[in-house]
Scaffold this active site. Sequence first.
Site, short mmCIF file in Angstrom:
data_model
loop_
_atom_site.label_atom_id
_atom_site.label_comp_id
_atom_site.label_asym_id
_atom_site.label_seq_id
_atom_site.Cartn_x
_atom_site.Cartn_y
_atom_site.Cartn_z
N THR A 177 0.81 -1.22 -0.22
CA THR A 177 0.05 0.01 0.01
C THR A 177 0.90 1.16 0.02
O THR A 177 2.09 1.28 0.45
CB THR A 177 -0.98 -0.13 1.26
OG1 THR A 177 -0.16 -0.16 2.32
CG2 THR A 177 -1.88 -1.13 1.27
N VAL B 14 1.28 4.55 1.29
CA VAL B 14 1.34 5.56 2.48
C VAL B 14 2.40 4.42 3.13
O VAL B 14 3.53 4.87 3.77
CB VAL B 14 0.49 5.64 3.34
CG1 VAL B 14 0.92 6.58 4.46
CG2 VAL B 14 -0.43 6.75 2.52
N CYS B 15 2.08 3.01 3.38
CA CYS B 15 2.86 2.36 4.26
C CYS B 15 4.19 2.15 3.70
O CYS B 15 5.33 1.88 4.50
CB CYS B 15 2.12 0.93 4.66
SG CYS B 15 0.60 1.13 5.29
N THR B 16 4.10 2.06 2.39
CA THR B 16 5.68 1.71 1.63
C THR B 16 6.47 3.09 2.13
O THR B 16 7.72 2.59 2.26
CB THR B 16 5.41 1.54 0.28
OG1 THR B 16 4.53 0.43 -0.04
CG2 THR B 16 6.78 1.35 -0.51
N LEU C 243 7.32 2.83 6.10
CA LEU C 243 8.47 1.65 6.68
C LEU C 243 9.85 2.25 5.76
O LEU C 243 10.98 1.70 6.57
CB LEU C 243 8.05 0.12 6.00
CG LEU C 243 7.39 -0.44 6.82
CD1 LEU C 243 5.89 -0.03 7.16
CD2 LEU C 243 7.31 -2.01 6.88
#
Length: 217
Positions: free
Chosen positions: A43, A45-47, A50
């Site tokens: 996804t 934003v998550c990429t 992290l």
Amino acid sequence: MPGLTIGDTVPNLEVETTQGKIKLHDFFENSWSILFSHPGDFTPVCTTELGMMAAYESDFASRGVKLLGLSCDDVKSHNEWVKDIEAYTPGCKVKYPIISDPNREIIEQLNMVDPDEKDSSGNPVPSRALHIVGPDKKLSFLYPASTGRNMDEVLRALQSLQKASMFKIATPANWKQGDPVVISPSVTDEQAKEMFPAGYQTVDLPSKKKYLRLTNV
């Protein structure tokens, strides 16, 4: 949202991660830790998040802080996703473990469920939660799934918590490392002289109440 909240002890769950099985209390032992959840692998934003966690990992490590991610997909998916994360953030390696929670059981126990967000199958989605776990207690921040976390702010909050655990102080608005801190109202002037031998400043206010005392620690 029921469950784990500020000041509660994080349950000693055994979890499957990209670095094998771990027990949370063993991971958190004698250190500060940041446990952060994500709505899902692959996804956007998550990429980015992290990747930024990986970029800031040395800053956290220099302060004795461990990182632990969580996403509701399996370990195989996590490992494939890590390749994308590292490609998006060149020069950064994801060295911290990522918890697998395909059954959405762990997010429930850690109070990391977004009550308003569902996936395409109608299942609960992890909130963009971030728990700062201290040696003796937990404090958590909660972000909506649409808002990426600001790593400078996470680092600032962590530094504030660490200072507050060592001294009877709090950090004022917009505080950053090196700025003066506020002495707790529970500390008398006599105690303040002993606790802060370098001295402190009492701000002169219209009320003439001497409650705003600044010092450097």
